[in-house]
Design an enzyme around this catalytic site. Structure first.
Site, short mmCIF file in Angstrom:
data_model
loop_
_atom_site.label_atom_id
_atom_site.label_comp_id
_atom_site.label_asym_id
_atom_site.label_seq_id
_atom_site.Cartn_x
_atom_site.Cartn_y
_atom_site.Cartn_z
N HIS A 202 14.30 29.40 37.41
CA HIS A 202 15.48 29.02 36.63
C HIS A 202 15.80 30.04 35.55
CE1 HIS A 202 15.25 24.62 38.01
NE2 HIS A 202 16.19 25.27 38.66
N ARG A 309 24.95 44.61 58.67
CA ARG A 309 24.81 45.21 60.01
C ARG A 309 23.41 45.83 60.08
NH1 ARG A 309 30.68 46.41 59.01
NH2 ARG A 309 31.82 45.77 60.88
N ARG A 345 22.87 39.91 60.41
CA ARG A 345 23.19 39.90 61.84
C ARG A 345 22.08 40.62 62.59
NH1 ARG A 345 28.57 42.77 63.85
NH2 ARG A 345 27.37 44.66 63.53
N GLU A 443 33.32 37.24 68.96
CA GLU A 443 33.98 38.53 69.10
C GLU A 443 34.26 38.88 70.56
OE1 GLU A 443 31.49 41.55 67.28
OE2 GLU A 443 29.67 40.59 67.97
N ASN A 466 37.20 43.10 65.12
CA ASN A 466 37.21 44.47 65.68
C ASN A 466 36.94 44.42 67.18
OD1 ASN A 466 37.29 44.94 62.96
ND2 ASN A 466 35.17 45.64 62.81
N ASP A 467 35.88 43.70 67.53
CA ASP A 467 35.56 43.61 68.95
C ASP A 467 36.46 42.62 69.68
OD1 ASP A 467 33.53 45.48 69.65
OD2 ASP A 467 32.19 44.39 68.30
N ARG A 477 38.00 50.38 71.27
CA ARG A 477 38.24 50.56 69.84
C ARG A 477 37.99 51.99 69.37
NH1 ARG A 477 33.51 46.72 67.13
NH2 ARG A 477 33.53 48.05 65.29
N CYS A 514 34.73 38.53 59.56
CA CYS A 514 34.04 39.69 58.98
C CYS A 514 34.54 41.00 59.60
CB CYS A 514 32.53 39.56 59.12
SG CYS A 514 31.96 39.51 60.83
C1 PEP Z 1 33.60 43.06 64.57
O1 PEP Z 1 33.45 43.30 65.76
O2 PEP Z 1 34.68 42.71 64.09
C2 PEP Z 1 32.46 43.20 63.62
C3 PEP Z 1 32.55 42.78 62.38
O3 PEP Z 1 31.35 43.79 64.07
P1 PEP Z 1 31.19 45.36 64.30
O4 PEP Z 1 32.40 46.02 63.72
O5 PEP Z 1 29.92 45.73 63.64
O6 PEP Z 1 31.13 45.46 65.78
MG MG Z 2 31.46 43.51 66.61
#
Ligand code: PEP
Ligand code: MG
Length: 580
Positions: A202, A309, A345, A443, A466-467, A477, A514
């Site tokens: 605390h 990551r 992750r 994803e 992203n994926d 990508r 994310c």
């Molecule tokens: C994604 O795919 O959006 C992600 C956050 O993971 P990374 O970019 O590490 O593949």
């Molecule tokens: Mg990803």
């Protein structure tokens, strides 16, 4: 609390010494050491004659009364701070007021012990109970009880002295109580160093809430540090420079002025809630790649770490780290972020994160043995990581996230492995969070479409846009020839995101984003409007994003999100977004 006088330490060396401890409250400070000497209280087992019993009970009551008053005064001082701060002090007060403990102490006095002996016996009883707990947070409570006991003994013996701590002192102590921290804040101390560890204690939490840089778990600090010597405390890295060189002071001043400038610029925002104008709260967390990045995230006032990551550790080392190396890395991150949660992750190896030397060369790695597929293929590597995660989870602020999930079977298989790792640790009596939350990255389109089913199997979702974009649109990508086609705002991607959020809501699990979309200026309105719970972005974007969210009206955003979801072409959709 007795303090060491100047003259005791004058003969000690004035050369710079660097000590390392656990960073427990971020920030940098330079000040004069104020060493609090630990009082060695030896309480012999004192037997008292029957006619002294009422006198001893009165001494106990007097001590309890004075100590409760002291905590109550501290409570009054923090009544304008957050509720968490008062709650911490109230917990201390509740322990002292505990009827069971008080009447047990009195019973012991009635059997012929002095007030001090009876307090020691009863508190030791309680302390041993917590000390033997496998739960580290409960174990931590045993230290807290220990400090309370010492303070109560000193109060009964009327050995409590009030000291005027000079402003800008760096406190150096064996251990401190939450009440001490409140008093330190009032004395405007620059920093706190303790020998006792306990990131979850605390006192550590209070120092963090008050923004007092602090480093804990510094062995022999009070014997190594001279009273009045200069000290630089680096609450980000857990470093202490005793009698710093001129060079070190210069470096500190440069860092400090940068920190101050940053705080000034964004200062007002840091302490404001992340909520829309009509009061809808959104969690803002950070994406990081290493323990060092936690400090920036914390400085910007994030609500936790939404994505670590961990494959970066593999890529930095150019090999798979062993369990111990991983444990240290993960523990550093969770300690630095505590009490906020950290989502670690599991290694997302493969595809663009293809690592030289890995036992696979694939023609089409993005569709190959990547993420969870690789981990389930190499159970040895996965189990090592899961054990390291579990061991680092003792503060109960760690969540595990599985990457690249596309089928139920992958979740089930991973959970079986996790249970196996838990049993191994249990057998060896190694503590961990038994209820460690497990979530998944959504994803792949497969996971997005099955989100309704998956939501019943896991504790949270995090959308990897992203994926999700690359796999939904079948656009690499990383391929510059198709960059124009890589459109995260494509209606198909947004519809999938909406489906994922709705699925999470229907099973009442939290859902975050994310991927890059989380921080995209044009996306905030849509994401808030569909009811996203959390956005995880690189630390530098945190405050800009907070500003945007604070300028939104949820009801309006909800309506716009509906219009956006009904768009079938990217161009219509962009027009709508531009209108916002
Ligand atoms: C994604 O795919 O959006 C992600 C956050 O993971 P990374 O970019 O590490 O593949
Ligand atoms: Mg990803």
């Amino acid at each position: 609390m007795p303090f060491l006088g100047d003259k005791h330490n004058e003969s000690k060396s004035r050369e710079e010494i660097i000590l390392k401890g656990i960073p427990s409250s971020p920030g940098m400070a330079l000040g004069k050491a104020y060493v609090i000497k630990p009082e060695v209280i030896i309480i012999p087992v004192i037997q008292i004659p029957a006619d002294k019993i009422s006198h001893e009970i009165a001494r106990l009551e007097d001590g309890l009364h004075n100590m409760m008053n002291e905590i109550q005064t501290a409570l009054d001082k923090v009544k304008n701070d957050s509720q968490n701060i008062s709650a911490i002090l109230e917990t201390n007060l509740l322990i002292l007021k505990d009827e069971f403990i008080i009447s047990s102490i009195k019973e012991r006095i009635k059997t012929g012990y002095s007030a001090e002996s009876a307090v020691v016996q009863e508190y030791e009883n309680q302390i041993n109970f917590f000390k033997n707990s496998k739960d580290l947070v409960l174990k931590e409570r045993s230290f807290e009880l220990e400090h309370l006991k010492d303070k109560l003994l000193a109060t009964i013996r009327k050995k409590i002295t009030n000291h005027n701590i000079p402003e800008n002192s760096v406190i150096v102590a064996q251990a401190i109580t939450p009440t001490d921290v409140v008093n330190f804040k009032e004395s405007k101390v620059a920093g706190i160093i303790t020998e006792a560890g306990g990131i979850a204690s605390h006192s550590a939490l209070l120092a963090r809430s008050f923004g007092i840089p602090s480093v804990i778990g510094v062995r022999d600090a009070h014997s190594l540090i001279n009273i009045d010597c200069d000290i630089i405390i680096d609450g980000y890295a857990g470093l202490i420079h005793i009698c710093p060189s001129n060079e070190c002071i210069k470096e500190y001043e440069a860092r400090k002025s940068k920190e101050d400038e940053h705080k000034r610029e964004l200062g007002e925002l840091i302490n404001l809630n992340t909520e829309t104008q009509d009061g809808i709260k959104i969690k803002l967390t950070a994406n990081i790649n290493s323990p060092d990045e936690v400090k920036e995230a914390v400085l910007f006032g994030c609500d936790g770490i939404g994505l670590v990551r961990t494959e970066n550790l593999v890529m930095n080392l150019k090999r798979f780290p062993d369990e111990e190396e991983q444990y240290n890395w993960y523990k550093e991150i969770t300690d630095r972020a505590y009490p906020n949660p950290v989502v670690l992750r599991a290694f997302d190896i493969g595809s663009d994160k293809y690592l030289e030397g890995l036992p696979h060369v694939e023609l089409n790695p993005a569709l190959g043995l990547r993420g969870i597929r690789f981990l389930l293929h190499r159970e040895d590597i996965f189990s090592n990581q899961l054990r390291a995660f579990l061991r680092a989870s003792v503060n109960k602020n760690l969540k595990i996230m599985l990457p690249m999930i596309s089928s139920l079977n992958e979740i089930e298989h991973s959970k079986i492995l996790l249970e196996k790792c838990k049993s191994e640790l249990k057998e060896k009596d190694i503590p961990f969070d038994y209820k460690i939350p497990v979530g998944i990255m959504i994803e792949t389109p497969s996971a997005a479409l099955l989100a309704g089913k998956f939501a019943g199997e896991v504790d949270f979702f995090s959308i990897g846009t992203n994926d999700l974009t690359q796999y939904t649109l079948a656009v690499d990508r990383d391929n510059e020839f198709v960059t124009e086609l890589y459109d995260t705002f494509h209606p198909s991607v947004l519809k999938l995101i909406k489906n994922i959020v709705d699925s999470a809501k229907s099973k009442k699990i939290p859902v975050s984003i994310c991927g890059e979309l989380a921080g995209h200026a044009a996306a905030t309105n849509f994401l808030v409007g569909i009811g996203i719970d959390e956005l995880s972005v690189p630390p530098v974007i945190l405050l800009e994003l907070k500003k945007r969210i604070r300028s939104l009206n949820f009801k309006k955003a909800k309506k716009t999100a509906k219009d956006i979801i009904n768009c079938d072409s990217s161009s219509d959709l962009m027009k709508l977004l531009e209108l916002i």
